[in-house]
Design a protein around this motif. Sequence first.
Motif, short mmCIF file in Angstrom:
data_model
loop_
_atom_site.label_atom_id
_atom_site.label_comp_id
_atom_site.label_asym_id
_atom_site.label_seq_id
_atom_site.Cartn_x
_atom_site.Cartn_y
_atom_site.Cartn_z
N LEU A 269 0.83 -1.20 0.00
CA LEU A 269 0.00 0.00 0.00
C LEU A 269 0.87 1.26 0.00
O LEU A 269 0.64 2.19 -0.75
CB LEU A 269 -0.94 0.01 1.21
N ILE A 270 1.88 1.29 0.85
CA ILE A 270 2.82 2.40 0.87
C ILE A 270 4.23 1.84 1.01
O ILE A 270 4.44 0.73 1.48
CB ILE A 270 2.54 3.40 2.01
N GLY A 271 5.20 2.61 0.59
CA GLY A 271 6.59 2.24 0.78
C GLY A 271 7.12 1.24 -0.22
O GLY A 271 8.15 0.60 0.03
N SER A 272 6.47 1.10 -1.37
CA SER A 272 6.94 0.15 -2.38
C SER A 272 8.08 0.74 -3.18
O SER A 272 8.10 1.93 -3.46
CB SER A 272 5.81 -0.24 -3.32
N ARG A 273 8.98 -0.11 -3.56
CA ARG A 273 10.09 0.33 -4.42
C ARG A 273 9.60 0.42 -5.87
O ARG A 273 8.64 -0.23 -6.27
CB ARG A 273 11.24 -0.65 -4.31
N LYS A 274 10.31 1.23 -6.63
CA LYS A 274 9.95 1.46 -8.02
C LYS A 274 9.94 0.14 -8.80
O LYS A 274 9.05 -0.11 -9.62
CB LYS A 274 10.92 2.46 -8.65
N LEU A 275 10.91 -0.71 -8.55
CA LEU A 275 11.01 -1.99 -9.27
C LEU A 275 9.78 -2.87 -9.00
O LEU A 275 9.25 -3.51 -9.91
CB LEU A 275 12.29 -2.73 -8.86
N ALA A 276 9.29 -2.88 -7.75
CA ALA A 276 8.10 -3.67 -7.41
C ALA A 276 6.87 -3.11 -8.13
O ALA A 276 6.05 -3.87 -8.66
CB ALA A 276 7.87 -3.68 -5.90
N LEU A 277 6.73 -1.79 -8.17
CA LEU A 277 5.60 -1.17 -8.86
C LEU A 277 5.64 -1.45 -10.36
O LEU A 277 4.61 -1.76 -10.98
CB LEU A 277 5.59 0.34 -8.62
N GLN A 278 6.83 -1.37 -10.94
CA GLN A 278 6.97 -1.65 -12.37
C GLN A 278 6.63 -3.11 -12.67
O GLN A 278 5.96 -3.41 -13.66
CB GLN A 278 8.38 -1.32 -12.84
N SER A 279 7.08 -4.01 -11.82
CA SER A 279 6.79 -5.43 -11.99
C SER A 279 5.29 -5.69 -11.93
O SER A 279 4.73 -6.40 -12.76
CB SER A 279 7.52 -6.25 -10.92
N ASP A 280 4.63 -5.10 -10.94
CA ASP A 280 3.18 -5.27 -10.80
C ASP A 280 2.44 -4.68 -11.99
O ASP A 280 1.46 -5.27 -12.49
CB ASP A 280 2.68 -4.62 -9.51
N TYR A 281 2.89 -3.54 -12.47
CA TYR A 281 2.27 -2.91 -13.63
C TYR A 281 2.36 -3.84 -14.84
O TYR A 281 1.36 -4.07 -15.54
CB TYR A 281 2.95 -1.57 -13.94
N LEU A 282 3.54 -4.40 -15.08
CA LEU A 282 3.73 -5.28 -16.23
C LEU A 282 2.90 -6.56 -16.09
O LEU A 282 2.33 -7.04 -17.07
CB LEU A 282 5.21 -5.61 -16.41
N GLN A 283 2.80 -7.10 -14.87
CA GLN A 283 1.97 -8.29 -14.65
C GLN A 283 0.49 -7.98 -14.94
O GLN A 283 -0.20 -8.77 -15.57
CB GLN A 283 2.08 -8.77 -13.20
N GLY A 284 0.03 -6.82 -14.47
CA GLY A 284 -1.35 -6.43 -14.72
C GLY A 284 -1.62 -6.18 -16.19
O GLY A 284 -2.67 -6.57 -16.72
N LYS A 285 -0.68 -5.55 -16.85
CA LYS A 285 -0.82 -5.29 -18.28
C LYS A 285 -0.88 -6.60 -19.07
O LYS A 285 -1.70 -6.75 -19.97
CB LYS A 285 0.34 -4.43 -18.76
N LYS A 286 -0.05 -7.56 -18.69
CA LYS A 286 -0.06 -8.87 -19.35
C LYS A 286 -1.38 -9.59 -19.11
O LYS A 286 -1.96 -10.18 -20.02
CB LYS A 286 1.10 -9.74 -18.88
N ALA A 287 -1.89 -9.53 -17.87
CA ALA A 287 -3.17 -10.17 -17.57
C ALA A 287 -4.29 -9.56 -18.42
O ALA A 287 -5.14 -10.28 -18.94
CB ALA A 287 -3.50 -10.03 -16.08
#
Length: 94
Positions: free
Chosen positions: A46-64
């Motif tokens: 929810l808070i305190g995520s690193r940029k790499l984690a956010l980018q990874s989640d974005y790409l996973q969501g985009k792929k889904a």
Amino acid sequence: MIAYKAIDFFIHHEYAYRDALRFIDSPPSDVEIIQIFPQQPLKSKLIGSRKLALQSDYLQGKKAGSDFIKQYSATLLKPVKTEIKEPRAVLRYC
């Protein structure tokens, strides 16, 4: 003062999240909700995520989302027959 704003933010977020879950659990009768999400758990928090984690989640969501479109686009894009109604008379008061 900043602590109060943070608390207000979290409270608002919690209420909005609960409202969204209630809507998903019992949508209007003419609405179908399809949840699209990645197969793997998200890496961000929810808070305190690193940029790499956010980018990874974005790409996973985009792929889904892309996978969903590839699998169901033909079904979802079928034309729906709708009845065309006569327009209502409009009364204008000037």
